[in-house]
Design a protein around this motif. Structure first.
Motif, PDB file in Angstrom:
ATOM      1  N   ALA A   1      -5.884  -2.394   5.917  1.00 13.54           N
ATOM      2  CA  ALA A   1      -6.229  -1.941   4.564  1.00 13.54           C
ATOM      3  C   ALA A   1      -6.930  -0.585   4.610  1.00 13.54           C
ATOM      4  CB  ALA A   1      -7.115  -2.973   3.873  1.00 13.54           C
ATOM      5  N   GLN A   2      -7.831  -0.412   5.542  1.00 15.40           N
ATOM      6  CA  GLN A   2      -8.534   0.868   5.661  1.00 15.40           C
ATOM      7  C   GLN A   2      -7.581   1.981   6.081  1.00 15.40           C
ATOM      8  OE1 GLN A   2     -11.478   1.709   4.633  1.00 15.40           O
ATOM      9  NE2 GLN A   2     -11.945  -0.381   4.011  1.00 15.40           N
ATOM     10  N   ALA A   3      -6.647   1.653   6.972  1.00 17.95           N
ATOM     11  CA  ALA A   3      -5.674   2.662   7.400  1.00 17.95           C
ATOM     12  C   ALA A   3      -4.816   3.113   6.223  1.00 17.95           C
ATOM     13  CB  ALA A   3      -4.799   2.105   8.518  1.00 17.95           C
ATOM     14  N   GLU A   4      -4.378   2.160   5.417  1.00 13.42           N
ATOM     15  CA  GLU A   4      -3.576   2.500   4.229  1.00 13.42           C
ATOM     16  C   GLU A   4      -4.399   3.287   3.219  1.00 13.42           C
ATOM     17  OE1 GLU A   4      -0.523   2.973   1.638  1.00 13.42           O
ATOM     18  OE2 GLU A   4      -0.372   2.207   3.675  1.00 13.42           O
ATOM     19  N   ALA A   5      -5.613   2.870   2.990  1.00 15.96           N
ATOM     20  CA  ALA A   5      -6.474   3.527   1.998  1.00 15.96           C
ATOM     21  C   ALA A   5      -6.830   4.954   2.404  1.00 15.96           C
ATOM     22  CB  ALA A   5      -7.738   2.707   1.787  1.00 15.96           C
ATOM     23  N   SER A   6      -6.850   5.235   3.687  1.00 19.67           N
ATOM     24  CA  SER A   6      -7.259   6.563   4.147  1.00 19.67           C
ATOM     25  C   SER A   6      -6.082   7.521   4.340  1.00 19.67           C
ATOM     26  CB  SER A   6      -8.054   6.441   5.443  1.00 19.67           C
ATOM     27  OG  SER A   6      -7.226   5.942   6.476  1.00 19.67           O
ATOM     28  N   ARG A   7      -4.870   7.058   4.071  1.00 18.90           N
ATOM     29  CA  ARG A   7      -3.709   7.947   4.199  1.00 18.90           C
ATOM     30  C   ARG A   7      -3.802   9.073   3.170  1.00 18.90           C
ATOM     31  NH1 ARG A   7       1.501   4.093   4.132  1.00 18.90           N
ATOM     32  NH2 ARG A   7       2.508   6.108   3.992  1.00 18.90           N
ATOM     33  N   PRO A   8      -3.319  10.264   3.528  1.00 18.23           N
ATOM     34  CA  PRO A   8      -3.334  11.367   2.562  1.00 18.23           C
ATOM     35  C   PRO A   8      -2.397  11.078   1.386  1.00 18.23           C
ATOM     36  CG  PRO A   8      -2.442  12.082   4.691  1.00 18.23           C
ATOM     37  CD  PRO A   8      -2.791  10.641   4.817  1.00 18.23           C
ATOM     38  N   LEU A   9      -2.652  11.719   0.287  1.00 18.16           N
ATOM     39  CA  LEU A   9      -1.902  11.492  -0.943  1.00 18.16           C
ATOM     40  C   LEU A   9      -0.404  11.710  -0.753  1.00 18.16           C
ATOM     41  CD1 LEU A   9      -1.906  10.907  -3.963  1.00 18.16           C
ATOM     42  CD2 LEU A   9      -2.358  13.322  -4.339  1.00 18.16           C
ATOM     43  N   TRP A  10      -0.033  12.713   0.017  1.00 18.04           N
ATOM     44  CA  TRP A  10       1.379  13.040   0.192  1.00 18.04           C
ATOM     45  C   TRP A  10       2.085  12.103   1.176  1.00 18.04           C
ATOM     46  CZ3 TRP A  10      -2.688  16.109   1.633  1.00 18.04           C
ATOM     47  CH2 TRP A  10      -2.924  16.198   2.989  1.00 18.04           C
ATOM     48  N   ASP A  11       1.344  11.259   1.867  1.00 21.07           N
ATOM     49  CA  ASP A  11       1.927  10.328   2.840  1.00 21.07           C
ATOM     50  C   ASP A  11       2.285   9.029   2.112  1.00 21.07           C
ATOM     51  OD1 ASP A  11       2.722   9.035   5.097  1.00 21.07           O
ATOM     52  OD2 ASP A  11       0.719   8.815   5.952  1.00 21.07           O
ATOM     53  N   VAL A  12       3.528   8.979   1.632  1.00 20.09           N
ATOM     54  CA  VAL A  12       4.007   7.815   0.880  1.00 20.09           C
ATOM     55  C   VAL A  12       5.222   7.241   1.590  1.00 20.09           C
ATOM     56  CG1 VAL A  12       3.131   8.648  -1.336  1.00 20.09           C
ATOM     57  CG2 VAL A  12       5.457   9.238  -0.629  1.00 20.09           C
ATOM     58  N   PRO A  13       5.564   6.002   1.299  1.00 23.00           N
ATOM     59  CA  PRO A  13       6.764   5.422   1.921  1.00 23.00           C
ATOM     60  C   PRO A  13       8.011   6.234   1.597  1.00 23.00           C
ATOM     61  CG  PRO A  13       5.475   3.726   0.824  1.00 23.00           C
ATOM     62  CD  PRO A  13       4.858   5.037   0.464  1.00 23.00           C
ATOM     63  N   ALA A  14       8.949   6.254   2.520  1.00 21.59           N
ATOM     64  CA  ALA A  14      10.170   7.067   2.364  1.00 21.59           C
ATOM     65  C   ALA A  14      10.957   6.681   1.121  1.00 21.59           C
ATOM     66  CB  ALA A  14      11.032   6.935   3.610  1.00 21.59           C
TER      67      ALA A  14
ATOM     68  N   GLN B   1       2.276   9.019 -10.951  1.00 22.02           N
ATOM     69  CA  GLN B   1       2.456   8.224  -9.734  1.00 22.02           C
ATOM     70  C   GLN B   1       1.360   8.521  -8.717  1.00 22.02           C
ATOM     71  OE1 GLN B   1       6.372   9.392  -8.510  1.00 22.02           O
ATOM     72  NE2 GLN B   1       7.391   7.815  -9.739  1.00 22.02           N
ATOM     73  N   MET B   2       0.990   9.785  -8.600  1.00 21.48           N
ATOM     74  CA  MET B   2      -0.047  10.169  -7.643  1.00 21.48           C
ATOM     75  C   MET B   2      -1.399   9.581  -8.041  1.00 21.48           C
ATOM     76  SD  MET B   2       1.326  14.058  -7.087  1.00 21.48           S
ATOM     77  CE  MET B   2      -0.093  14.721  -6.279  1.00 21.48           C
ATOM     78  N   ARG B   3      -1.720   9.630  -9.336  1.00 20.01           N
ATOM     79  CA  ARG B   3      -2.979   9.026  -9.794  1.00 20.01           C
ATOM     80  C   ARG B   3      -2.984   7.522  -9.552  1.00 20.01           C
ATOM     81  NH1 ARG B   3      -2.194  12.035 -14.552  1.00 20.01           N
ATOM     82  NH2 ARG B   3      -1.845  10.099 -15.665  1.00 20.01           N
ATOM     83  N   ALA B   4      -1.858   6.876  -9.813  1.00 21.65           N
ATOM     84  CA  ALA B   4      -1.760   5.433  -9.588  1.00 21.65           C
ATOM     85  C   ALA B   4      -1.924   5.107  -8.110  1.00 21.65           C
ATOM     86  CB  ALA B   4      -0.425   4.905 -10.105  1.00 21.65           C
ATOM     87  N   LEU B   5      -1.322   5.909  -7.252  1.00 19.01           N
ATOM     88  CA  LEU B   5      -1.439   5.688  -5.813  1.00 19.01           C
ATOM     89  C   LEU B   5      -2.888   5.823  -5.356  1.00 19.01           C
ATOM     90  CD1 LEU B   5      -0.068   5.205  -3.075  1.00 19.01           C
ATOM     91  CD2 LEU B   5       0.282   7.677  -2.935  1.00 19.01           C
ATOM     92  N   LEU B   6      -3.580   6.824  -5.857  1.00 19.35           N
ATOM     93  CA  LEU B   6      -4.994   6.999  -5.497  1.00 19.35           C
ATOM     94  C   LEU B   6      -5.831   5.801  -5.939  1.00 19.35           C
ATOM     95  CD1 LEU B   6      -5.570  10.766  -6.309  1.00 19.35           C
ATOM     96  CD2 LEU B   6      -5.564   9.685  -4.059  1.00 19.35           C
ATOM     97  N   ARG B   7      -5.583   5.321  -7.165  1.00 22.32           N
ATOM     98  CA  ARG B   7      -6.308   4.140  -7.659  1.00 22.32           C
ATOM     99  C   ARG B   7      -6.005   2.913  -6.814  1.00 22.32           C
ATOM    100  NH1 ARG B   7      -4.580   5.968 -12.732  1.00 22.32           N
ATOM    101  NH2 ARG B   7      -2.974   4.372 -12.724  1.00 22.32           N
ATOM    102  N   GLN B   8      -4.736   2.714  -6.475  1.00 20.25           N
ATOM    103  CA  GLN B   8      -4.349   1.544  -5.691  1.00 20.25           C
ATOM    104  C   GLN B   8      -4.982   1.570  -4.299  1.00 20.25           C
ATOM    105  OE1 GLN B   8      -0.076   1.602  -5.737  1.00 20.25           O
ATOM    106  NE2 GLN B   8      -0.027   1.438  -7.965  1.00 20.25           N
ATOM    107  N   ARG B   9      -4.969   2.725  -3.674  1.00 13.36           N
ATOM    108  CA  ARG B   9      -5.563   2.828  -2.336  1.00 13.36           C
ATOM    109  C   ARG B   9      -7.073   2.637  -2.390  1.00 13.36           C
ATOM    110  NH1 ARG B   9      -1.848   7.601   0.435  1.00 13.36           N
ATOM    111  NH2 ARG B   9      -0.045   6.249   0.801  1.00 13.36           N
ATOM    112  N   ALA B  10      -7.716   3.153  -3.423  1.00 16.81           N
ATOM    113  CA  ALA B  10      -9.165   2.963  -3.566  1.00 16.81           C
ATOM    114  C   ALA B  10      -9.482   1.487  -3.787  1.00 16.81           C
ATOM    115  CB  ALA B  10      -9.697   3.807  -4.715  1.00 16.81           C
TER     116      ALA B  10
END
Length: 75
Positions: A58-71, A29-38
């Motif tokens: 889009a830039q704000a979402e893409a620059s969020r840290p990996l651990w910052d995910v929706p609740a 899930q973390m790898r997928a999130l990184l790919r999606q944000r990139a």
């Protein structure tokens, strides 16, 4: 009389395979999130308009840290 032997399969915690599976799922899930944000960061303005986002959003979402995910993603 023969001494009872211990079944080794019962000696290991039953939760261990489950924990490994959860860890693998979480890493996937973390790898997928990184790919999606990139990918989101690379979309052009036309595609961003199609999904209802501005360049800044889009830039704000893409620059969020990996651990910052929706609740609702947290278990």
């Amino acid at each position: 009389m023969k001494a009872p032997t211990m079944d080794r399969s019962l000696a290991t915690p039953a939760s261990r395979p489950t924990r490994r599976l959860r860890l693998r799922e979480r890493l996937a899930q973390m790898r997928a999130l990184l790919r999606q944000r990139a990918t989101l960061a690379q979309l052009d303005d036309h595609l961003l308009r199609d999904i209802g986002l501005t360049r800044d959003e889009a830039q704000a979402e893409a620059s969020r840290p990996l651990w910052d995910v929706p609740a609702n993603w947290r278990r």
